[in-house]
Design an enzyme around this catalytic site. Structure first.
Site, PDB file in Angstrom:
ATOM      1  N   GLY A  13     -48.735   4.003  29.172  1.00 29.93           N
ATOM      2  CA  GLY A  13     -49.854   5.134  29.436  1.00 29.93           C
ATOM      3  C   GLY A  13     -50.981   4.969  30.054  1.00 29.93           C
ATOM      4  N   ASP A  14     -52.007   5.838  30.543  1.00 32.15           N
ATOM      5  CA  ASP A  14     -53.102   5.765  30.875  1.00 32.15           C
ATOM      6  C   ASP A  14     -53.198   4.554  32.322  1.00 32.15           C
ATOM      7  OD1 ASP A  14     -54.189   7.169  28.982  1.00 32.15           O
ATOM      8  OD2 ASP A  14     -54.080   5.397  27.780  1.00 32.15           O
ATOM      9  N   LYS A  17     -52.532   7.872  36.252  1.00 32.94           N
ATOM     10  CA  LYS A  17     -51.574   8.891  37.049  1.00 32.94           C
ATOM     11  C   LYS A  17     -52.269  10.184  37.454  1.00 32.94           C
ATOM     12  CE  LYS A  17     -49.303   9.152  33.046  1.00 32.94           C
ATOM     13  NZ  LYS A  17     -50.022   7.839  32.128  1.00 32.94           N
ATOM     14  N   ASN A  39     -51.263  15.161  23.875  1.00 32.76           N
ATOM     15  CA  ASN A  39     -51.458  13.676  23.615  1.00 32.76           C
ATOM     16  C   ASN A  39     -51.920  13.029  24.945  1.00 32.76           C
ATOM     17  OD1 ASN A  39     -49.073  14.216  24.526  1.00 32.76           O
ATOM     18  ND2 ASN A  39     -47.848  12.766  23.526  1.00 32.76           N
ATOM     19  N   GLY A  41     -53.946  12.526  28.451  1.00 30.48           N
ATOM     20  CA  GLY A  41     -55.337  12.392  28.725  1.00 30.48           C
ATOM     21  C   GLY A  41     -55.346  11.978  30.134  1.00 30.48           C
ATOM     22  N   HIS A  42     -55.461  13.015  31.287  1.00 29.48           N
ATOM     23  CA  HIS A  42     -55.399  12.291  32.641  1.00 29.48           C
ATOM     24  C   HIS A  42     -56.721  12.669  33.320  1.00 29.48           C
ATOM     25  CE1 HIS A  42     -50.709  12.960  32.710  1.00 29.48           C
ATOM     26  NE2 HIS A  42     -51.117  11.988  31.760  1.00 29.48           N
ATOM     27  N   THR A 128     -51.498  10.283  18.231  1.00 25.23           N
ATOM     28  CA  THR A 128     -52.720  10.833  18.780  1.00 25.23           C
ATOM     29  C   THR A 128     -53.140  12.034  17.611  1.00 25.23           C
ATOM     30  OG1 THR A 128     -51.522  12.545  19.936  1.00 25.23           O
ATOM     31  CG2 THR A 128     -52.175  10.569  20.980  1.00 25.23           C
ATOM     32  N   GLN A 221     -47.430  10.320  29.423  1.00 22.77           N
ATOM     33  CA  GLN A 221     -47.243   9.064  28.782  1.00 22.77           C
ATOM     34  C   GLN A 221     -46.556   8.190  29.593  1.00 22.77           C
ATOM     35  OE1 GLN A 221     -46.424  12.409  27.040  1.00 22.77           O
ATOM     36  NE2 GLN A 221     -48.344  12.193  26.497  1.00 22.77           N
ATOM     37  N   THR A 236     -43.659   8.009  21.885  1.00 23.85           N
ATOM     38  CA  THR A 236     -43.863   9.346  21.700  1.00 23.85           C
ATOM     39  C   THR A 236     -42.394  10.204  21.469  1.00 23.85           C
ATOM     40  OG1 THR A 236     -45.176  11.351  22.418  1.00 23.85           O
ATOM     41  CG2 THR A 236     -44.037   9.925  24.214  1.00 23.85           C
ATOM     42  N   ARG A 302     -58.846   0.812  23.850  1.00 17.83           N
ATOM     43  CA  ARG A 302     -57.492   0.436  24.202  1.00 17.83           C
ATOM     44  C   ARG A 302     -57.243  -0.952  24.225  1.00 17.83           C
ATOM     45  NH1 ARG A 302     -57.716   4.457  29.683  1.00 17.83           N
ATOM     46  NH2 ARG A 302     -57.198   6.241  28.802  1.00 17.83           N
ATOM     47  N   HIS A 328     -57.034   0.089  39.571  1.00 16.27           N
ATOM     48  CA  HIS A 328     -57.908  -0.855  38.952  1.00 16.27           C
ATOM     49  C   HIS A 328     -57.890  -2.250  39.825  1.00 16.27           C
ATOM     50  CE1 HIS A 328     -59.841   0.963  35.495  1.00 16.27           C
ATOM     51  NE2 HIS A 328     -58.573   1.890  35.452  1.00 16.27           N
TER      52      HIS A 328
HETATM   53  P1  GDP Z   1     -53.592   8.573  33.118  1.00 13.01           P
HETATM   54  O1  GDP Z   1     -53.283   8.984  31.535  1.00 13.01           O
HETATM   55  O2  GDP Z   1     -52.624   7.840  33.470  1.00 13.01           O
HETATM   56  O3  GDP Z   1     -54.085   9.579  33.906  1.00 13.01           O
HETATM   57  O4  GDP Z   1     -54.866   7.612  33.048  1.00 13.01           O
HETATM   58  P2  GDP Z   1     -56.308   7.769  32.080  1.00 13.01           P
HETATM   59  O5  GDP Z   1     -57.077   8.843  32.958  1.00 13.01           O
HETATM   60  O6  GDP Z   1     -56.180   8.024  30.476  1.00 13.01           O
HETATM   61  O7  GDP Z   1     -56.973   6.433  32.381  1.00 13.01           O
HETATM   62  C1  GDP Z   1     -57.234   5.850  33.719  1.00 13.01           C
HETATM   63  C2  GDP Z   1     -58.772   5.512  33.695  1.00 13.01           C
HETATM   64  O8  GDP Z   1     -58.856   4.595  34.827  1.00 13.01           O
HETATM   65  C3  GDP Z   1     -59.415   6.547  33.941  1.00 13.01           C
HETATM   66  O9  GDP Z   1     -60.876   6.408  33.370  1.00 13.01           O
HETATM   67  C4  GDP Z   1     -59.810   6.501  35.695  1.00 13.01           C
HETATM   68  O10 GDP Z   1     -61.096   7.224  35.999  1.00 13.01           O
HETATM   69  C5  GDP Z   1     -59.758   5.240  35.719  1.00 13.01           C
HETATM   70  N1  GDP Z   1     -59.212   4.840  37.162  1.00 13.01           N
HETATM   71  C6  GDP Z   1     -58.141   5.072  37.709  1.00 13.01           C
HETATM   72  N2  GDP Z   1     -57.890   4.488  38.908  1.00 13.01           N
HETATM   73  C7  GDP Z   1     -59.093   3.696  38.948  1.00 13.01           C
HETATM   74  C8  GDP Z   1     -59.232   2.591  39.576  1.00 13.01           C
HETATM   75  O11 GDP Z   1     -58.643   2.191  40.906  1.00 13.01           O
HETATM   76  N3  GDP Z   1     -60.386   1.840  39.626  1.00 13.01           N
HETATM   77  C9  GDP Z   1     -61.163   1.999  38.288  1.00 13.01           C
HETATM   78  N4  GDP Z   1     -62.160   1.304  38.263  1.00 13.01           N
HETATM   79  N5  GDP Z   1     -61.044   2.976  37.711  1.00 13.01           N
HETATM   80  C10 GDP Z   1     -59.810   3.721  37.785  1.00 13.01           C
HETATM   81  P1  IMO Z   2     -51.324   9.421  28.836  1.00 14.31           P
HETATM   82  O1  IMO Z   2     -50.428  10.585  29.672  1.00 14.31           O
HETATM   83  C1  IMO Z   2     -51.615   6.679  26.124  1.00 14.31           C
HETATM   84  C2  IMO Z   2     -49.240   7.120  22.206  1.00 14.31           C
HETATM   85  C3  IMO Z   2     -50.187   7.178  21.140  1.00 14.31           C
HETATM   86  C4  IMO Z   2     -49.141   6.436  19.933  1.00 14.31           C
HETATM   87  C5  IMO Z   2     -47.887   7.220  20.703  1.00 14.31           C
HETATM   88  C6  IMO Z   2     -47.184   8.259  19.733  1.00 14.31           C
HETATM   89  O2  IMO Z   2     -52.462   9.842  28.965  1.00 14.31           O
HETATM   90  O3  IMO Z   2     -50.771   8.184  29.357  1.00 14.31           O
HETATM   91  P2  IMO Z   2     -47.885  10.876  19.700  1.00 14.31           P
HETATM   92  O4  IMO Z   2     -49.202  11.301  19.643  1.00 14.31           O
HETATM   93  O5  IMO Z   2     -47.622  11.083  21.271  1.00 14.31           O
HETATM   94  O6  IMO Z   2     -46.871  10.973  18.963  1.00 14.31           O
HETATM   95  O7  IMO Z   2     -48.328   9.267  19.623  1.00 14.31           O
HETATM   96  O8  IMO Z   2     -47.836   7.413  21.913  1.00 14.31           O
HETATM   97  N1  IMO Z   2     -49.478   7.888  23.547  1.00 14.31           N
HETATM   98  C7  IMO Z   2     -50.118   7.796  24.231  1.00 14.31           C
HETATM   99  N2  IMO Z   2     -50.858   6.597  24.810  1.00 14.31           N
HETATM  100  N3  IMO Z   2     -51.398   7.627  26.986  1.00 14.31           N
HETATM  101  C8  IMO Z   2     -50.827   8.585  26.520  1.00 14.31           C
HETATM  102  O9  IMO Z   2     -50.576   9.488  27.567  1.00 14.31           O
HETATM  103  C9  IMO Z   2     -50.125   8.621  25.117  1.00 14.31           C
HETATM  104  N4  IMO Z   2     -49.725   9.762  24.719  1.00 14.31           N
HETATM  105  C10 IMO Z   2     -49.031   9.265  23.526  1.00 14.31           C
HETATM  106  O10 IMO Z   2     -51.361   6.433  21.059  1.00 14.31           O
HETATM  107  O11 IMO Z   2     -49.222   5.034  20.094  1.00 14.31           O
HETATM  108 MG    MG Z   3     -54.365   8.913  29.599  1.00 10.61          MG
END
Ligand code: GDP
Ligand code: IMO
Ligand code: MG
Length: 422
Positions: A13-14, A17, A39, A41-42, A128, A221, A236, A302, A328
């Site tokens: 995750g994270d 996306k 759960n 966070g985009h 979460t 996720q 999850t 993280r 990144h």
């Molecule tokens: P998601 O859950 O997959 O949508 O990702 P998150 O939003 O949780 O985490 C991605 C983080 O990386 C966010 O803070 C974005 O603003 C940041 N981000 C995404 N792409 C880039 C990149 O190419 N460079 C940098 N420095 N930050 C990025």
């Molecule tokens: P995005 O879409 C990162 C992780 C939680 C925990 C496990 C189970 O932003 O990438 P849950 O609350 O789903 O039962 O938790 O999954 N988890 C994530 N980790 N990004 C997420 O979503 C996540 N959604 C759930 O931290 O380890």
């Molecule tokens: Mg996220």
């Protein structure tokens, strides 16, 4: 008929996306969230402002019809907050559609999430705490409340039956029980406000495809958090891989076009569970600070580590990635030296490139690394041929290993900080 493009997280995750789906949505008519709940966070950076999206598909920013699909679990209070946040920022939510078949997260699901973590004790998952697991459990055991029932007169009786049962277990564990009338009053208000957005999203999506509209799907996720293909039980409660995209939206296999696997140039994980390439020293801390790696949903720091090509090869196999989107690159270039995991070595010294999700087997494996020179500035670069040679060498090594092109490269958090290769 246009093919549907899909965005799926490759690791834990994270991966960024939200940013990739935002880019793809610009050329799309419909953007669909297929699984998970708040759960997720985009992060979207739109007009220089940062938005953390938990439920509403990121395509809402580019004016696409934003569908919360049948595979999603919805906390109505969170959804209403998100609607308000967008409206306050001047973003129209006229295009929001909610599947009548999605399931509702109710207060007892959140209580159960806490209780189940407590019961697991040392083996806790680090959820979460948003009630995700218990809501999917109820869906599977057929006690769940679908959106179509939530907005109908049936809601009271369904809630009553559930609350009476759930309260028994909560009382047994000395936890606060819930009052039927209080919950009903609060949630029936939410239902009233959300009702106009509810529709049959199966017909909506397929009518649109048949009228030559373009659809994109936003995975939540990621692959190693998938209930079947992830590092169970540290996962999850939904299918976060390509199967979950189909089941969570009503799309069929022949609808699917490009499947973008999203990765970061390094990796991260929130919550418990095996993570072979985690870096438990100052370099891990440095990556966390450089990449601002703190949870979008829970704000937890993280865990950070190197990119794992064994796990990525597995994610390619499970999802059929046609393309990789890597974010990144700017962050990783700030390190002097970069490592890439190219194999797992077991206790007998045997090296494999086949991933296993068996947590006992994983605990006996050690990553095998290849080292690359870092120290390059990729920040804000928008053309592949403008990238420094160390950056290109790193990308080439990834592509050679998995035999999939890195087609989109993130060079910063902004919407425009992207290299798109044809
Ligand atoms: P998601 O859950 O997959 O949508 O990702 P998150 O939003 O949780 O985490 C991605 C983080 O990386 C966010 O803070 C974005 O603003 C940041 N981000 C995404 N792409 C880039 C990149 O190419 N460079 C940098 N420095 N930050 C990025
Ligand atoms: P995005 O879409 C990162 C992780 C939680 C925990 C496990 C189970 O932003 O990438 P849950 O609350 O789903 O039962 O938790 O999954 N988890 C994530 N980790 N990004 C997420 O979503 C996540 N959604 C759930 O931290 O380890
Ligand atoms: Mg996220």
């Amino acid at each position: 008929m246009h093919k549907v493009d899909v965005v799926i997280g490759a690791f834990f995750g994270d991966e960024g996306k939200g940013k990739i789906i935002d880019y793809l949505s610009v050329k799309s008519d419909i953007s669909v969230r297929c699984a998970g709940g708040n759960n997720a966070g985009h992060t979207i950076v739109f007009d220089g402002k940062k938005f953390a999206m938990h439920l509403i598909p990121s395509g809402i920013f580019s004016g696409a019809i934003a569908v919360i699909g049948n595979g999603v679990v919805i906390d109505p209070a969170v959804l209403l907050d998100e609607i308000k946040m967008l409206e306050d920022a001047g973003i129209s939510i006229e295009n929001l559609k909610i599947s009548s078949k999605a399931h509702i997260i109710l207060p007892y699901h959140k209580e159960y999430d806490l209780l189940e973590e407590e019961i697991r004790g040392e083996n806790k998952i680090g959820t979460t705490k948003r009630g995700i697991g218990p809501t999917y459990s109820d869906k599977m055991s057929r006690f769940g409340i679908r959106v179509e029932d939530f907005i109908s007169p049936k809601f009271y009786d369904l809630l009553k039956q559930n609350l009476e049962n759930k309260n028994k277990l909560l009382a047994l564990y000395n936890m606060k029980t819930l009052e039927l009338d209080e919950v009903f009053e609060e949630y029936s208000q939410y239902a009233k406000i959300l009702k106009p957005y509810v529709c049959d999203t199966v017909s909506l999506i397929h009518n649109a495809l048949e009228s030559n509209k373009k659809v994109v799907c936003e995975g939540a996720q990621a692959t190693l958090l998938d209930i079947d293909f992830g590092t169970y039980p540290f996962v999850t409660s939904s299918n976060t891989t390509i199967g979950g995209i189909l089941n969570g939206s009503s799309l069929n296999a022949s609808n699917i076009g490009r499947v973008y696997g999203v990765i970061k140039a390094y990796s991260s994980r929130v919550g418990e569970g095996p993570y072979l390439t985690e870096i438990n020293d100052a370099t891990g801390d440095l990556i966390r600070e450089l990449g601002h790696e703190y949870g979008t949903t829970t704000k937890r720091p993280r865990r950070c580590g190197w990119l794992d090509l064994v796990a990525l090869k597995y994610a390619v196999r499970v999802n059929g990635f046609t393309d990789i989107a890597m974010n990144h690159l700017d962050t990783i270039g700030k390190l002097n030296e970069i490592k890439l995991c190219v194999g797992y070595c077991d206790e007998n010294g045997i090296v494999t490139t086949d991933y296993t999700t068996n947590t006992d087997e994983l605990s006996k494996m050690k990553p095998v690394y290849q080292t690359f020179e870092g120290n390059f500035d990729a920040t804000g670069v928008r053309k592949f041929n403008k990238l420094p040679k160390n950056a290109k060498a790193y990308i080439k090594a990834i592509e050679n290993f998995i035999n999939v092109q890195v087609s989109i490269i993130g060079t910063g958090p902004d919407r425009e900080d992207l290299i798109v290769r044809k």
